[in-house]
Design a protein around this motif. Structure first.
Motif, PDB file in Angstrom:
ATOM      1  N   THR A   1      16.794   4.404  -1.918  1.00 20.78           N
ATOM      2  CA  THR A   1      15.417   4.886  -1.834  1.00 20.78           C
ATOM      3  C   THR A   1      15.376   6.400  -2.014  1.00 20.78           C
ATOM      4  O   THR A   1      15.989   7.147  -1.256  1.00 20.78           O
ATOM      5  CB  THR A   1      14.785   4.485  -0.486  1.00 20.78           C
ATOM      6  OG1 THR A   1      14.811   3.062  -0.380  1.00 20.78           O
ATOM      7  CG2 THR A   1      13.356   4.991  -0.382  1.00 20.78           C
ATOM      8  N   VAL A   2      14.634   6.827  -3.020  1.00 18.82           N
ATOM      9  CA  VAL A   2      14.461   8.251  -3.284  1.00 18.82           C
ATOM     10  C   VAL A   2      13.327   8.781  -2.417  1.00 18.82           C
ATOM     11  O   VAL A   2      13.461   9.815  -1.770  1.00 18.82           O
ATOM     12  CB  VAL A   2      14.165   8.507  -4.781  1.00 18.82           C
ATOM     13  CG1 VAL A   2      13.857   9.975  -5.041  1.00 18.82           C
ATOM     14  CG2 VAL A   2      15.322   8.028  -5.634  1.00 18.82           C
ATOM     15  N   SER A   3      12.200   8.046  -2.421  1.00 19.49           N
ATOM     16  CA  SER A   3      11.059   8.488  -1.625  1.00 19.49           C
ATOM     17  C   SER A   3      10.116   7.329  -1.333  1.00 19.49           C
ATOM     18  O   SER A   3      10.132   6.313  -2.025  1.00 19.49           O
ATOM     19  CB  SER A   3      10.289   9.598  -2.348  1.00 19.49           C
ATOM     20  OG  SER A   3       9.699   9.104  -3.540  1.00 19.49           O
ATOM     21  N   VAL A   4       9.320   7.508  -0.284  1.00 22.18           N
ATOM     22  CA  VAL A   4       8.240   6.584   0.063  1.00 22.18           C
ATOM     23  C   VAL A   4       6.992   7.445   0.222  1.00 22.18           C
ATOM     24  O   VAL A   4       7.000   8.409   0.992  1.00 22.18           O
ATOM     25  CB  VAL A   4       8.542   5.816   1.370  1.00 22.18           C
ATOM     26  CG1 VAL A   4       7.380   4.894   1.723  1.00 22.18           C
ATOM     27  CG2 VAL A   4       9.846   5.041   1.264  1.00 22.18           C
ATOM     28  N   ASP A   5       5.970   7.119  -0.532  1.00 20.71           N
ATOM     29  CA  ASP A   5       4.726   7.896  -0.526  1.00 20.71           C
ATOM     30  C   ASP A   5       4.989   9.387  -0.772  1.00 20.71           C
ATOM     31  O   ASP A   5       4.360  10.258  -0.171  1.00 20.71           O
ATOM     32  CB  ASP A   5       3.960   7.695   0.784  1.00 20.71           C
ATOM     33  CG  ASP A   5       3.496   6.257   0.963  1.00 20.71           C
ATOM     34  OD1 ASP A   5       3.297   5.563  -0.056  1.00 20.71           O
ATOM     35  OD2 ASP A   5       3.326   5.833   2.115  1.00 20.71           O
ATOM     36  N   GLY A   6       5.954   9.664  -1.634  1.00 19.11           N
ATOM     37  CA  GLY A   6       6.273  11.040  -2.001  1.00 19.11           C
ATOM     38  C   GLY A   6       7.156  11.784  -1.016  1.00 19.11           C
ATOM     39  O   GLY A   6       7.518  12.930  -1.253  1.00 19.11           O
TER      40      GLY A   6
ATOM     41  N   GLY B   1       0.784  -1.227   0.000  1.00 21.56           N
ATOM     42  CA  GLY B   1       0.000   0.000   0.000  1.00 21.56           C
ATOM     43  C   GLY B   1       0.818   1.280   0.000  1.00 21.56           C
ATOM     44  O   GLY B   1       0.257   2.365   0.140  1.00 21.56           O
ATOM     45  N   HIS B   2       2.130   1.171  -0.153  1.00 22.10           N
ATOM     46  CA  HIS B   2       2.996   2.356  -0.174  1.00 22.10           C
ATOM     47  C   HIS B   2       3.703   2.451  -1.518  1.00 22.10           C
ATOM     48  O   HIS B   2       4.066   1.438  -2.115  1.00 22.10           O
ATOM     49  CB  HIS B   2       4.035   2.295   0.954  1.00 22.10           C
ATOM     50  CG  HIS B   2       3.413   2.318   2.307  1.00 22.10           C
ATOM     51  ND1 HIS B   2       3.011   3.476   2.921  1.00 22.10           N
ATOM     52  CD2 HIS B   2       3.098   1.305   3.152  1.00 22.10           C
ATOM     53  CE1 HIS B   2       2.493   3.190   4.106  1.00 22.10           C
ATOM     54  NE2 HIS B   2       2.527   1.871   4.269  1.00 22.10           N
ATOM     55  N   SER B   3       3.926   3.664  -1.978  1.00 25.19           N
ATOM     56  CA  SER B   3       4.610   3.911  -3.237  1.00 25.19           C
ATOM     57  C   SER B   3       6.084   4.201  -2.967  1.00 25.19           C
ATOM     58  O   SER B   3       6.414   5.087  -2.181  1.00 25.19           O
ATOM     59  CB  SER B   3       3.968   5.110  -3.940  1.00 25.19           C
ATOM     60  OG  SER B   3       4.704   5.438  -5.095  1.00 25.19           O
ATOM     61  N   PHE B   4       6.955   3.446  -3.622  1.00 26.46           N
ATOM     62  CA  PHE B   4       8.400   3.602  -3.462  1.00 26.46           C
ATOM     63  C   PHE B   4       9.014   4.073  -4.770  1.00 26.46           C
ATOM     64  O   PHE B   4       8.595   3.653  -5.846  1.00 26.46           O
ATOM     65  CB  PHE B   4       9.054   2.255  -3.109  1.00 26.46           C
ATOM     66  CG  PHE B   4       8.771   1.771  -1.725  1.00 26.46           C
ATOM     67  CD1 PHE B   4       9.717   1.901  -0.725  1.00 26.46           C
ATOM     68  CD2 PHE B   4       7.564   1.164  -1.417  1.00 26.46           C
ATOM     69  CE1 PHE B   4       9.458   1.441   0.557  1.00 26.46           C
ATOM     70  CE2 PHE B   4       7.292   0.710  -0.141  1.00 26.46           C
ATOM     71  CZ  PHE B   4       8.249   0.845   0.851  1.00 26.46           C
ATOM     72  N   VAL B   5      10.031   4.927  -4.672  1.00 28.70           N
ATOM     73  CA  VAL B   5      10.864   5.303  -5.804  1.00 28.70           C
ATOM     74  C   VAL B   5      12.292   4.993  -5.389  1.00 28.70           C
ATOM     75  O   VAL B   5      12.761   5.462  -4.344  1.00 28.70           O
ATOM     76  CB  VAL B   5      10.732   6.798  -6.172  1.00 28.70           C
ATOM     77  CG1 VAL B   5      11.668   7.146  -7.339  1.00 28.70           C
ATOM     78  CG2 VAL B   5       9.296   7.159  -6.506  1.00 28.70           C
ATOM     79  N   ILE B   6      12.971   4.158  -6.202  1.00 23.52           N
ATOM     80  CA  ILE B   6      14.372   3.828  -5.931  1.00 23.52           C
ATOM     81  C   ILE B   6      15.190   4.160  -7.171  1.00 23.52           C
ATOM     82  O   ILE B   6      14.631   4.360  -8.251  1.00 23.52           O
ATOM     83  CB  ILE B   6      14.556   2.341  -5.552  1.00 23.52           C
ATOM     84  CG1 ILE B   6      14.092   1.422  -6.682  1.00 23.52           C
ATOM     85  CG2 ILE B   6      13.836   2.024  -4.247  1.00 23.52           C
ATOM     86  CD1 ILE B   6      14.436  -0.046  -6.471  1.00 23.52           C
ATOM     87  N   ARG B   7      16.505   4.223  -7.012  1.00 26.44           N
ATOM     88  CA  ARG B   7      17.385   4.502  -8.144  1.00 26.44           C
ATOM     89  C   ARG B   7      18.691   3.746  -7.982  1.00 26.44           C
ATOM     90  O   ARG B   7      19.048   3.328  -6.876  1.00 26.44           O
ATOM     91  CB  ARG B   7      17.658   5.998  -8.259  1.00 26.44           C
ATOM     92  CG  ARG B   7      18.439   6.550  -7.088  1.00 26.44           C
ATOM     93  CD  ARG B   7      18.691   8.042  -7.281  1.00 26.44           C
ATOM     94  NE  ARG B   7      19.316   8.601  -6.121  1.00 26.44           N
ATOM     95  CZ  ARG B   7      20.598   8.437  -5.785  1.00 26.44           C
ATOM     96  NH1 ARG B   7      21.383   7.721  -6.543  1.00 26.44           N
ATOM     97  NH2 ARG B   7      21.094   8.987  -4.703  1.00 26.44           N
TER      98      ARG B   7
END
Length: 173
Positions: free
Chosen positions: A106-111, A63-69
């Motif tokens: 991790t760039v962000s979690v839930d923005g 249920g969480h949005s992740f952005v990784i790089r």
């Protein structure tokens, strides 16, 4: 997997999407013959690697949005510094490594960005330690494992792009 471009600069804000220059027509040799190219499915990831230095992935987990790089050399070396106290501890060393990789990738979690030191003079080691401590203290091992698996898949994609580029531009002798 949703791939976009990223940079190696940890100070970049995740809301800003970088754009690569548009592709031009096929490259031609001096005699006018067309030079070899690589598989078109790697064109966009290649632009990300070539012009911006990294690839990113956006995905959902529990249920969480992740952005990784993908990480740069400085960040990979920071992982070694962060995990130094766990070396030789068996399973602890491996868990510390995965946790550090996830914390830095991790760039962000839930923005929302992960914590980082304040100020322009922030040192990469301080930034890495702070993020590592945050993930270590707040995330469960299952989440760390899932994000680490996604990171490994992203690194694999970057390697495939580099391999395809090498094949396309290999010597024709």
């Amino acid at each position: 997997m949703s791939d976009t471009y990223g940079t190696y600069d940890p100070a970049d804000r995740p809301g800003r999407k970088a754009t690569a220059p548009e592709a031009t027509t096929a490259l031609k040799a001096e005699d006018g013959t067309e030079l070899p190219s690589f598989d078109p499915k790697f064109t966009e990831p290649f632009k990300g690697l070539l012009y911006l230095g990294s690839l990113t992935d956006t995905f959902s987990w529990l249920g969480h949005s992740f952005v990784i790089r993908t990480l740069g050399v400085d960040e990979l070396l920071a992982v070694a510094l962060v995990t130094k106290e766990y070396q030789g501890t068996g399973g602890g060393e491996q868990l510390a490594y995965a946790t550090a990789m996830v914390a830095l990738a991790t760039v962000s979690v839930d923005g929302e960005e992960l914590p980082s030191p304040i100020g322009e003079d922030q040192k990469l080691a301080e930034w890495a330690h702070r993020r590592f401590a945050y993930v270590k203290n707040n995330w469960f091992q299952y989440t760390i494992s899932h994000v680490f698996d996604r990171y490994l898949a992203l690194e694999d994609k970057a390697q495939q792009v580099v391999d395809a580029m090498g094949k396309a531009f290999a010597s024709t002798d």
